[in-house]
Design a protein around this motif. Structure first.
Motif, PDB file in Angstrom:
ATOM      1  N   LEU A   1     -24.445  11.972  -0.196  1.00 27.43           N
ATOM      2  CA  LEU A   1     -25.215  12.536   0.916  1.00 27.43           C
ATOM      3  C   LEU A   1     -24.321  13.315   1.869  1.00 27.43           C
ATOM      4  CD1 LEU A   1     -27.356   9.334   1.638  1.00 27.43           C
ATOM      5  CD2 LEU A   1     -27.885  11.221   0.088  1.00 27.43           C
ATOM      6  N   ALA A   2     -23.264  13.919   1.334  1.00 24.55           N
ATOM      7  CA  ALA A   2     -22.274  14.570   2.196  1.00 24.55           C
ATOM      8  C   ALA A   2     -22.854  15.802   2.888  1.00 24.55           C
ATOM      9  CB  ALA A   2     -21.065  14.966   1.374  1.00 24.55           C
ATOM     10  N   ALA A   3     -22.379  16.015   4.105  1.00 21.84           N
ATOM     11  CA  ALA A   3     -22.756  17.229   4.828  1.00 21.84           C
ATOM     12  C   ALA A   3     -21.962  18.406   4.271  1.00 21.84           C
ATOM     13  CB  ALA A   3     -22.457  17.060   6.316  1.00 21.84           C
ATOM     14  N   LEU A   4     -22.518  19.581   4.442  1.00 22.44           N
ATOM     15  CA  LEU A   4     -21.886  20.789   3.944  1.00 22.44           C
ATOM     16  C   LEU A   4     -20.730  21.192   4.859  1.00 22.44           C
ATOM     17  CD1 LEU A   4     -22.838  22.552   1.582  1.00 22.44           C
ATOM     18  CD2 LEU A   4     -24.004  23.992   3.243  1.00 22.44           C
ATOM     19  N   GLY A   5     -19.519  21.340   4.293  1.00 20.95           N
ATOM     20  CA  GLY A   5     -18.409  21.819   5.117  1.00 20.95           C
ATOM     21  C   GLY A   5     -18.473  23.326   5.252  1.00 20.95           C
ATOM     22  N   ASP A   6     -17.885  23.841   6.318  1.00 20.43           N
ATOM     23  CA  ASP A   6     -17.845  25.298   6.468  1.00 20.43           C
ATOM     24  C   ASP A   6     -16.472  25.795   6.035  1.00 20.43           C
ATOM     25  OD1 ASP A   6     -18.191  27.915   7.036  1.00 20.43           O
ATOM     26  OD2 ASP A   6     -18.961  27.600   9.062  1.00 20.43           O
ATOM     27  N   VAL A   7     -16.440  26.658   5.045  1.00 18.88           N
ATOM     28  CA  VAL A   7     -15.153  27.100   4.494  1.00 18.88           C
ATOM     29  C   VAL A   7     -14.878  28.570   4.782  1.00 18.88           C
ATOM     30  CG1 VAL A   7     -15.112  25.451   2.602  1.00 18.88           C
ATOM     31  CG2 VAL A   7     -16.307  27.612   2.303  1.00 18.88           C
ATOM     32  N   THR A   8     -15.719  29.171   5.617  1.00 18.05           N
ATOM     33  CA  THR A   8     -15.516  30.599   5.855  1.00 18.05           C
ATOM     34  C   THR A   8     -14.380  30.805   6.849  1.00 18.05           C
ATOM     35  OG1 THR A   8     -17.271  30.441   7.482  1.00 18.05           O
ATOM     36  CG2 THR A   8     -17.876  31.284   5.339  1.00 18.05           C
ATOM     37  N   PRO A   9     -13.437  31.693   6.544  1.00 21.50           N
ATOM     38  CA  PRO A   9     -12.304  31.900   7.440  1.00 21.50           C
ATOM     39  C   PRO A   9     -12.727  32.624   8.717  1.00 21.50           C
ATOM     40  CG  PRO A   9     -12.202  33.444   5.598  1.00 21.50           C
ATOM     41  CD  PRO A   9     -13.381  32.559   5.354  1.00 21.50           C
ATOM     42  N   ASP A  10     -11.947  32.429   9.776  1.00 19.28           N
ATOM     43  CA  ASP A  10     -12.216  33.144  11.031  1.00 19.28           C
ATOM     44  C   ASP A  10     -12.021  34.641  10.822  1.00 19.28           C
ATOM     45  OD1 ASP A  10     -12.613  30.712  12.154  1.00 19.28           O
ATOM     46  OD2 ASP A  10     -10.612  30.584  13.093  1.00 19.28           O
ATOM     47  N   ALA A  11     -12.572  35.410  11.749  1.00 20.51           N
ATOM     48  CA  ALA A  11     -12.469  36.871  11.659  1.00 20.51           C
ATOM     49  C   ALA A  11     -11.008  37.299  11.531  1.00 20.51           C
ATOM     50  CB  ALA A  11     -13.091  37.504  12.897  1.00 20.51           C
ATOM     51  N   GLY A  12     -10.759  38.238  10.684  1.00 20.12           N
ATOM     52  CA  GLY A  12      -9.402  38.757  10.520  1.00 20.12           C
ATOM     53  C   GLY A  12      -8.567  37.958   9.534  1.00 20.12           C
ATOM     54  N   ARG A  13      -9.073  36.801   9.135  1.00 26.83           N
ATOM     55  CA  ARG A  13      -8.322  35.971   8.197  1.00 26.83           C
ATOM     56  C   ARG A  13      -9.015  35.947   6.834  1.00 26.83           C
ATOM     57  NH1 ARG A  13      -6.506  31.062  12.278  1.00 26.83           N
ATOM     58  NH2 ARG A  13      -4.982  32.348  13.372  1.00 26.83           N
ATOM     59  N   LEU A  14      -8.258  35.530   5.829  1.00 24.53           N
ATOM     60  CA  LEU A  14      -8.793  35.448   4.480  1.00 24.53           C
ATOM     61  C   LEU A  14      -8.558  34.040   3.934  1.00 24.53           C
ATOM     62  CD1 LEU A  14      -7.171  38.757   3.141  1.00 24.53           C
ATOM     63  CD2 LEU A  14      -9.574  38.483   3.766  1.00 24.53           C
ATOM     64  N   MET A  15      -9.342  33.681   2.914  1.00 23.03           N
ATOM     65  CA  MET A  15      -9.110  32.401   2.240  1.00 23.03           C
ATOM     66  C   MET A  15      -8.400  32.694   0.921  1.00 23.03           C
ATOM     67  SD  MET A  15      -9.438  29.292   2.829  1.00 23.03           S
ATOM     68  CE  MET A  15     -10.760  28.954   3.995  1.00 23.03           C
TER      69      MET A  15
ATOM     70  N   LYS B   1      -6.001  25.717  -3.209  1.00 29.78           N
ATOM     71  CA  LYS B   1      -6.953  26.808  -3.370  1.00 29.78           C
ATOM     72  C   LYS B   1      -7.750  27.021  -2.085  1.00 29.78           C
ATOM     73  CE  LYS B   1      -7.053  26.969  -8.314  1.00 29.78           C
ATOM     74  NZ  LYS B   1      -5.649  26.637  -8.403  1.00 29.78           N
ATOM     75  N   GLN B   2      -7.201  26.614  -0.998  1.00 28.03           N
ATOM     76  CA  GLN B   2      -7.900  26.809   0.270  1.00 28.03           C
ATOM     77  C   GLN B   2      -6.846  26.993   1.357  1.00 28.03           C
ATOM     78  OE1 GLN B   2     -10.668  23.642   1.219  1.00 28.03           O
ATOM     79  NE2 GLN B   2     -11.145  24.538   3.196  1.00 28.03           N
ATOM     80  N   VAL B   3      -6.193  28.137   1.304  1.00 27.52           N
ATOM     81  CA  VAL B   3      -5.119  28.420   2.239  1.00 27.52           C
ATOM     82  C   VAL B   3      -5.592  29.549   3.150  1.00 27.52           C
ATOM     83  CG1 VAL B   3      -2.664  28.966   2.462  1.00 27.52           C
ATOM     84  CG2 VAL B   3      -3.503  27.908   0.346  1.00 27.52           C
TER      85      VAL B   3
ATOM     86  N   ARG C   1     -15.580  39.384  -0.521  1.00 25.73           N
ATOM     87  CA  ARG C   1     -14.888  39.703   0.729  1.00 25.73           C
ATOM     88  C   ARG C   1     -14.416  38.426   1.408  1.00 25.73           C
ATOM     89  NH1 ARG C   1     -16.004  44.421   4.757  1.00 25.73           N
ATOM     90  NH2 ARG C   1     -13.859  43.772   5.152  1.00 25.73           N
ATOM     91  N   GLY C   2     -13.294  38.528   2.066  1.00 26.92           N
ATOM     92  CA  GLY C   2     -12.771  37.357   2.767  1.00 26.92           C
ATOM     93  C   GLY C   2     -11.973  36.429   1.864  1.00 26.92           C
ATOM     94  N   CYS C   3     -11.881  36.766   0.567  1.00 30.78           N
ATOM     95  CA  CYS C   3     -11.139  35.916  -0.364  1.00 30.78           C
ATOM     96  C   CYS C   3      -9.929  36.662  -0.910  1.00 30.78           C
ATOM     97  CB  CYS C   3     -12.021  35.512  -1.550  1.00 30.78           C
ATOM     98  SG  CYS C   3     -13.454  34.547  -1.074  1.00 30.78           S
TER      99      CYS C   3
END
Ligand SMILES: Nc1nc2c(c(=O)[nH]1)N[C@H]1C(S)=C(S)[C@@H](COP(=O)(O)OP(=O)(O)OC[C@H]3O[C@@H](n4cnc5c(=O)[nH]c(N)nc54)[C@H](O)[C@@H]3O)O[C@H]1N2
Ligand SMILES: Nc1nc2c(c(=O)[nH]1)N[C@H]1C(S)=C(S)[C@@H](COP(=O)(O)OP(=O)(O)OC[C@H]3O[C@@H](n4cnc5c(=O)[nH]c(N)nc54)[C@H](O)[C@@H]3O)O[C@H]1N2
Ligand SMILES: [Mo]
Length: 809
Positions: free
Chosen positions: A666-680, A784-786, A755-757
């Motif tokens: 029942l895990a909540a969804l994490g947010d993995v989107t990088p902040d503006a100007g940054r990439l994952m 894989k999440q830097v 985009r963003g990756c």
């Protein structure tokens, strides 16, 4: 944490070659403002890029195989060895990946990358005493990682001599005594750590953990801690088993296969055969990956000589879903949402009977899924609602579905939740414990699953401890030990002083290269049981040993004659592996003999029959039959032509969880989107490498030649930064604690990626992975999440590449 200057020095390329203790610095990163060089050979010419348009495997692979055989100069022995690989009876197991062997008596179930692997072992080159006399450790530290392994096979035991800054020969007995004394001198057994890379056979694994536990510690970090640890945690919690539930027969029956986060054409190439077969049967094959990898296109199945002759290819994918890095959980939840919506009008969309009888938590999960907003699911997954609904439609059409995954899912903060969401989605339609359906983690090293089964884990299963307690004259420790990240931290803090490594290349495989190097250097003794020289031998403790061993393809003769070992593949099949080649040197010892020697020297008064075990591996198997679940009558069962499959209750819908049912998460969804100007950023392998072993600077299926220090980016993200193809860039990671690490002089490559990756290669980019950034759910580093910033390379006044830029904020 080391202070700034300290870490900087250890990653500095220029200064560090001067002193012996700083040997092993990485030359890859180059000087600021210059192109970085990478850890590969760096001899091929200028970097180039040309999209790859041919099918995977087939003639491109065959050509490469020809080159490998020519390079090894083993024109007769190598092809003969290849014909003995992955044989049902009497051959040796491919030391490459853990994909299972074909079950239909196929005689050529091998792949280009497995052949490269064996070819690399069978080289005619030798790193012998003359080699080590000719090169100081400081000098070797300036070599590329390709060049270190290319020196050839190690031939005899070596000890580091500080006075001459060289490795010099030492007798086996003296080496064992050195290890034994260093361990006995420690003030507590937990001051030692015992690392394993996943190619050690089952018998060696059992013996290794026996030695460590009789010595008194559970500090057994292993490459699983960097690899599929999350899969184990997730599957255990959901299904009561840490392993996958399907086998190749299931692959032959599935109507849909979803493959998440695996570059199978490079890293599990024999899967291509299964994918091609599935396609021909009309099965749906969905590739979920930020990149459209080779396996998502077409292949020429290598052993189908007619197809090879006619250049006839088969598709290996029917749909691509280009998810954002870390967006898989949102994608899967979207699929669940569409399935549950459908179930409102069509009750057959879900398997009510299965849900009622075999699962727990369905109603609560259904509520969470209904409450999830499409806008959030779209944003986090990076996939449009319409596309997610198409994927759900594929899933709804299939009677039997397999979901397979690899590192693209496991090396993230919320990996355990994501894998449990995979299970959630499968449970909805009863896709567990039935033919042609289930979960399929694609394991890495050939025996990484067997290592775990046979006791290599920092959290010993109570069953194993209880049984060892009954059989042997010692009380096994029960307190959990250290995993990989904790081991690095403990070495850095001076809490672990002796580090033993059986296989692998710890210095480069671990995150945060500068920090890991410093940790290894702070040890009192580092010991590597290995086949070839690698970086970990150069980044050593005050004292250091290299103990050379036989490879799996080589004949292993002991007191009672020719020995075999056993391995377990990704699908729980246990079978024998018998080497047949003449050993690379008469002075090599088997891993088991080396382990037994070190164990006896550590525990001179022990009643455990280490010598007998080393003389007759059947005796180890008899002990394993008593201590391990599912290994009853081991010696007989493993001698059946195809070995045996370890029983798995979940396959029979018996879920050994506390509730006795398969558990919805029942895990909540994490947010993995990088902040503006940054990439994952995600760090991956090229086609021409085996983890830290780099064969060339090419990445055939991604169309790259002569370049490893690159970063694949979306062209819009490049435009935004004023970057053109192959422009030099600096990549800076931002850790959770705010600290920054950087590499300089990498090249931007425009690629079809959301985009963003961004994506680049391990182990070069391990410099960017902060030691403190690991998943609280699994302890796995976030490889894989830097979070990164990428800018055009600046030339003036930069600090050396690979340097830690600032202390934690
Ligand atoms: N030839 C060869 N074979 C190998 C190895 C090798 O180095 N060389 N290594 C072995 C080992 S130890 C292992 S563990 C396996 C590794 O096998 P893989 O998991 O294939 O290894 P990676 O190269 O890290 O590739 C990860 C894949 O996941 C994708 N990915 C990255 N982030 C995400 C994400 O957030 N979501 C999704 N869905 N996908 C993502 C990447 O684009 C890439 O395709 O291979 C094994 N086999
Ligand atoms: N950034 C980043 N880092 C990663 C990853 C990632 O995706 N991104 N992936 C992680 C994963 S999944 C893994 S599994 C690790 C891999 O980490 P390891 O397993 O530690 O490293 P390998 O490169 O596989 O080890 C290669 C060495 O093994 C030795 N060797 C080869 N054959 C034998 C043998 O038969 N016996 C013995 N004793 N030694 C042998 C040789 O000396 C060779 O140099 O890396 C991890 N690191
Ligand atoms: Mo792995």
């Amino acid at each position: 944490m080391a202070d700034d200057a300290d870490t900087t020095k250890s990653a500095d390329t220029t200064k560090s070659a001067n002193t012996s203790r700083s040997g092993g610095a990485i030359r890859s990163q180059g000087a600021p403002g210059e192109p970085a060089r990478g850890l590969g050979p760096g001899t091929g010419g200028p970097p180039s890029r040309e999209p790859y348009t041919h099918p995977t495997a087939g003639w491109g692979a065959a050509k490469k195989v020809g080159e490998v055989i020519a390079e090894s100069r083993e024109f007769t022995r190598m092809p003969r060895a290849l014909l003995r690989m992955n044989h049902e009876d009497g051959g040796f197991d491919c030391p490459g990946c853990a994909w299972p062997d074909a079950r239909d008596g196929l005689k050529l179930d091998i792949c280009e990358n497995g052949i490269k692997h064996v070819g690399w072992e069978m080289t005619h080159k030798r790193a012998d005493r003359a080699f080590f006399a000719a090169h100081t450790v400081s000098e070797l530290a300036g070599w590329s990682d390709f060049a270190l392994e290319d020196a050839g096979r190690l031939t005899e035991p070596l000890v580091y001599d500080e006075a001459s800054d060289r490795y010099v020969p030492i007798s086996w007995e003296q080496a064992f005594q050195l290890v034994g004394r260093a361990l006995r001198d420690l003030d507590a057994p937990d001051r030692a750590a015992f690392y394993t890379s996943g190619r050690l056979g089952n018998e060696g694994s059992f013996l290794y953990q026996l030695w460590a536990r009789e010595f008194g510690t559970n500090n057994l970090p292993d490459c699983s801690n960097l690899c599929h640890e999350a899969s184990g945690w997730a599957l255990d919690a959901s299904l009561g088993t840490p392993k996958g539930t399907v086998d190749l027969d299931d692959w032959d029956m599935a109507d849909a296969v979803l493959l998440l986060g695996n570059n199978a054409a490079s890293n599990a190439p024999r899967m291509l055969t299964a994918l091609a077969k599935a396609y021909r049967r009309g099965a749906a094959i969905v590739h979920v990956n930020p990149l459209v990898e080779g396996a998502a296109r077409r292949t020429i199945v290598p052993h189908e000589f007619v197809s090879m002759g006619l250049n006839k290819s088969t598709a290996t994918g029917t749909m691509d879903v280009q998810v954002r890095i870390g967006g898989d959980m949102a994608l899967l939840r979207g699929v669940a949402k569409a399935v549950l919506e459908k179930a409102e009008t069509d009750p057959r969309a879900i398997d009510r009977d299965f849900l009622d009888r075999h699962t727990s938590g369905f109603e609560a999960y259904a509520r969470i899924v209904r409450d999830a907003a499409w806008a959030d699911l779209e944003r986090v997954s990076g996939v449009r609602e319409a596309r997610i609904r198409e994927l759900a439609a594929v899933y709804l059409r299939a009677k039997r579905t397999i979901i397979a995954w690899c590192l693209g899912v496991t090396q993230h903060d919320h990996a355990v939740d994501t894998i449990r969401e995979i299970v959630n989605v499968l449970l909805l339609r009863g896709n567990l414990g039935t033919e042609g359906a289930g979960v399929c983690p694609v394991r890495g090293h050939s025996n990484v699953q067997g290592n775990r089964t046979c006791g290599i884990t920092h959290r010993p299963p109570p069953f194993l401890s209880d049984r060892m307690n009954e059989i042997y004259d010692f009380t096994p420790p029960r307190k959990p030990g250290l995993d990989v990240v904790r081991t690095v931290e403990a070495m850095h803090a001076g809490e672990v002083k002796v580090f033993v490594s059986v296989g692998g290349n710890f210095a480069l495989a671990c995150p945060d290269t500068a920090f890991t190097f410093e940790a290894l250097r702070r040890c009192d003794l580092t010991v590597h049981v290995s086949t070839k020289l690698n970086r970990s031998d150069l980044v050593h403790g005050r004292r250091s040993l290299i103990l050379p061993t036989l490879t799996r393809s080589e004949e292993d003769r002991q007191a009672t004659g020719l020995q075999c070992v056993t391995v377990e593949d990704s699908m729980s099949m246990v079978h024998r592996s018998t080497g047949m080649k003449r050993p690379a040197s008469p002075h090599l010892r088997s891993e088991i003999a080396i382990l037994a020697g070190m164990a006896r020297a550590t525990l001179p008064d022990s009643t455990t029959p280490y010598e007998d075990y080393a003389g007759d591996y059947d005796l180890i198997r008899d002990a394993m039959a008593q201590c391990l679940e599912g290994f009853e009558d081991f010696n007989r069962r493993v001698r059946q032509p195809l070995g045996f499959r370890l029983r798995q209750a979940a396959r029979e819908r018996v879920f050994e969880t506390p509730s006795g049912a398969a558990e919805f998460s029942l895990a909540a969804l994490g947010d993995v989107t990088p902040d503006a100007g940054r990439l994952m950023l995600s760090t991956v392998r090229s086609h021409d490498q085996w983890n830290t072993t780099i064969y060339s600077d090419d990445d055939r299926y991604r169309g790259v030649r002569n370049l490893r220090t690159l970063v694949f980016m979306n062209r819009a993200d490049m435009d935004e930064r004023g970057l053109k193809e192959l422009d030099l860039v600096d990549v800076t990671s931002i850790a959770k604690d705010g600290s920054r690490r950087a590499v300089h002089g990498y090249r931007a490559i425009g690629y079809d990626i959301p985009r963003g990756c961004a994506t680049g290669y391990m182990p070069e980019m391990n410099v960017l992975c902060p030691i403190g950034d690991f998943s609280p759910q699994s302890g796995q580093p976030l490889m894989k999440q830097v979070t990164v910033e990428i800018v055009r390379s600046r030339t003036a006044g930069r600090r050396p590449s690979g340097a830690r830029l600032s202390a934690p904020a």
